[in-house]
Design an enzyme around this catalytic site. Structure first.
Site, short mmCIF file in Angstrom:
data_model
loop_
_atom_site.label_atom_id
_atom_site.label_comp_id
_atom_site.label_asym_id
_atom_site.label_seq_id
_atom_site.Cartn_x
_atom_site.Cartn_y
_atom_site.Cartn_z
N ARG A 19 0.85 -1.19 0.00
CA ARG A 19 0.00 0.00 0.00
C ARG A 19 0.89 1.24 0.00
NH1 ARG A 19 -5.33 0.48 3.67
NH2 ARG A 19 -6.12 -0.73 1.91
N SER B 170 -7.71 -2.79 -2.68
CA SER B 170 -8.44 -1.54 -2.46
C SER B 170 -9.55 -1.34 -3.48
CB SER B 170 -7.46 -0.36 -2.51
OG SER B 170 -6.60 -0.36 -1.39
N GLN C 29 -0.32 2.24 -6.09
CA GLN C 29 -1.76 2.47 -5.95
C GLN C 29 -2.55 1.97 -7.16
OE1 GLN C 29 -2.75 6.61 -5.30
NE2 GLN C 29 -4.58 6.09 -4.17
N ASP D 177 -3.25 -1.77 -6.84
CA ASP D 177 -3.80 -2.22 -5.56
C ASP D 177 -5.21 -2.78 -5.74
OD1 ASP D 177 -4.53 -2.67 -2.96
OD2 ASP D 177 -4.19 -0.62 -2.26
#
Length: 388
Positions: free
Chosen positions: A127, A138, A132, A135
């Protein structure tokens, strides 16, 4: 290089690893993309759409698994109806990229290592700002948080927003979100859009500002111990801290119409946030949506995959909520995978640089060995448990 999209065999899994739009971009970059026939059917992406994007659609699943350089999946490899494991369909030296639950089922990673497969776990993407775009935890958690809010609103025998009618003013529903990670924040935002009054609790004080920015009230509990694990995730806390948290939040639980719980610890059973005694104090007709059901649940009354009623309270234990929105969930996951492929494929060849923190974290098996120390520890603990 041959990039293959496998058809999911997990019961209830409707997502697909790549969508046609993403396939088209990969083909333009010089990659050969194979798609197993019917892989996108349950997420409403037809074989014809993949072919139009430049992919080769294969009816021969054995060839796809056995000849591909990189196999992309959503759910971890399973045993097929014919008794053959998907792991055994992979050729030694191939790369598998998927959700693998490496800390919860480390024996699977051991099998992949023994097979000579390079395994990259989407759960282990760090993370960080740089990672990002890759990810997937998420991106899929955001889908789950959104759906949790809708499930709670649909099951509640009351309106969510305040309504002013000729029959009088109806007050808004009160929602209490426990855990303000990605899923929790999306649940907060969605409940607010639906007009509910929202409170949220998290053991990490740093998320207070994010909760308040969404228009919710943050319930603070001073636990006097470290609550943040590596990567910004919530850390498992002591039993004393858990007891202190329950004491503070009990009053908020009593007043809530809907409670959404999201607390999970990778590789471990979900912490109990709602005891049976707390559920017994909730108002009749209120609803609990437990997003940690697959890990046992945050509510002591949760039954994974079922809706149960205790003392007039409906406790929902949904499993694999992202799969219930397969179009957008697949689109988001496909973009995560594409970003990762850009990192590990250079000039049409696999280029694993283990000095890169993303690759070092996510690659759990390579060269016949388990690479990740956390997975090694989980495997050792599991073996010790069997011997014990």
């Amino acid at each position: 290089m041959k990039i293959a999209v496998a058809k999911e065999i997990e019961v209830g899994e409707r997502r697909v690893a790549l969508v046609p739009d993403v396939v088209g971009k990969l083909v333009k970059q010089g990659l050969e993309v194979w798609v197993e026939a019917g892989a996108g059917d349950l997420s409403y992406f037809s074989d014809a759409a993949y072919e139009s994007a430049g992919a080769q659609v294969l009816n021969d699943g054995a060839r796809l698994w056995g000849e591909a350089d990189v196999v992309l999946k959503v759910s971890p490899p399973r045993e097929r109806e014919d008794g053959q494991s998907e792991i055994d369909r992979l050729r030694p030296g191939a790369v598998l990229i998927s959700f693998l639950n490496p800390l919860g089922e480390p024996s699977r990673i051991q099998r992949l290592a023994e097979r000579g497969v390079t395994a990259i776990s989407m759960e282990m993407i760090p993370r960080t700002s740089r990672a990002q775009s890759m990810d997937a935890l998420s991106s899929q958690a955001g889908v789950a948080g959104y759906q949790a809010a809708l499930l709670g609103a649909a099951a509640l025998p009351k309106f969510f927003p305040m309504l002013t009618t000729a029959a009088g003013t109806i007050p808004p529903a009160k929602v209490f979100v426990m855990g303000a990670g990605v899923a929790g924040l999306q649940a907060i935002a969605t409940c607010r859009r639906l007009g509910a009054v929202v409170e949220a609790f998290d053991i990490r004080p740093a998320v207070k500002e994010e909760v308040q920015s969404l228009g919710a009230k943050f319930v603070e509990v001073n636990l006097e111990e470290d609550t943040v694990a590596e990567g910004g995730y919530a850390k498992e806390i002591s039993e004393a801290a858990k007891a202190r948290s329950r004491q503070i939040i009990t009053e908020h639980v009593k007043q809530a119409d809907v409670i959404i719980t999201t607390a999970q610890v990778p590789g471990k059973a979900a912490p109990i946030l709602l005891t049976e005694e707390m559920v017994a104090q909730m108002k009749p007709g209120s609803v609990v949506v437990d997003l940690a059901a697959e890990q046992g649940g945050n509510c002591a009354c949760t039954e994974p995959g079922k809706d149960v009623v205790k003392n007039g309270v409906t406790i929902m234990g949904p499993i694999n909520l992202p799969s219930s929105l397969p179009i957008h969930a697949s689109q988001m996951y496909a973009k995560n995978l594409t970003s990762l492929l850009q990192l590990i494929v250079k000039d049409g060849e696999l280029a694993l640089n283990f000095e890169d923190d993303i690759i070092a974290s996510a690659c759990v098996a390579h060269g016949g060995e388990i690479r990740n120390e956390r997975v090694k520890a989980a495997l050792a603990a599991a073996c010790e448990g069997v011997r014990g």
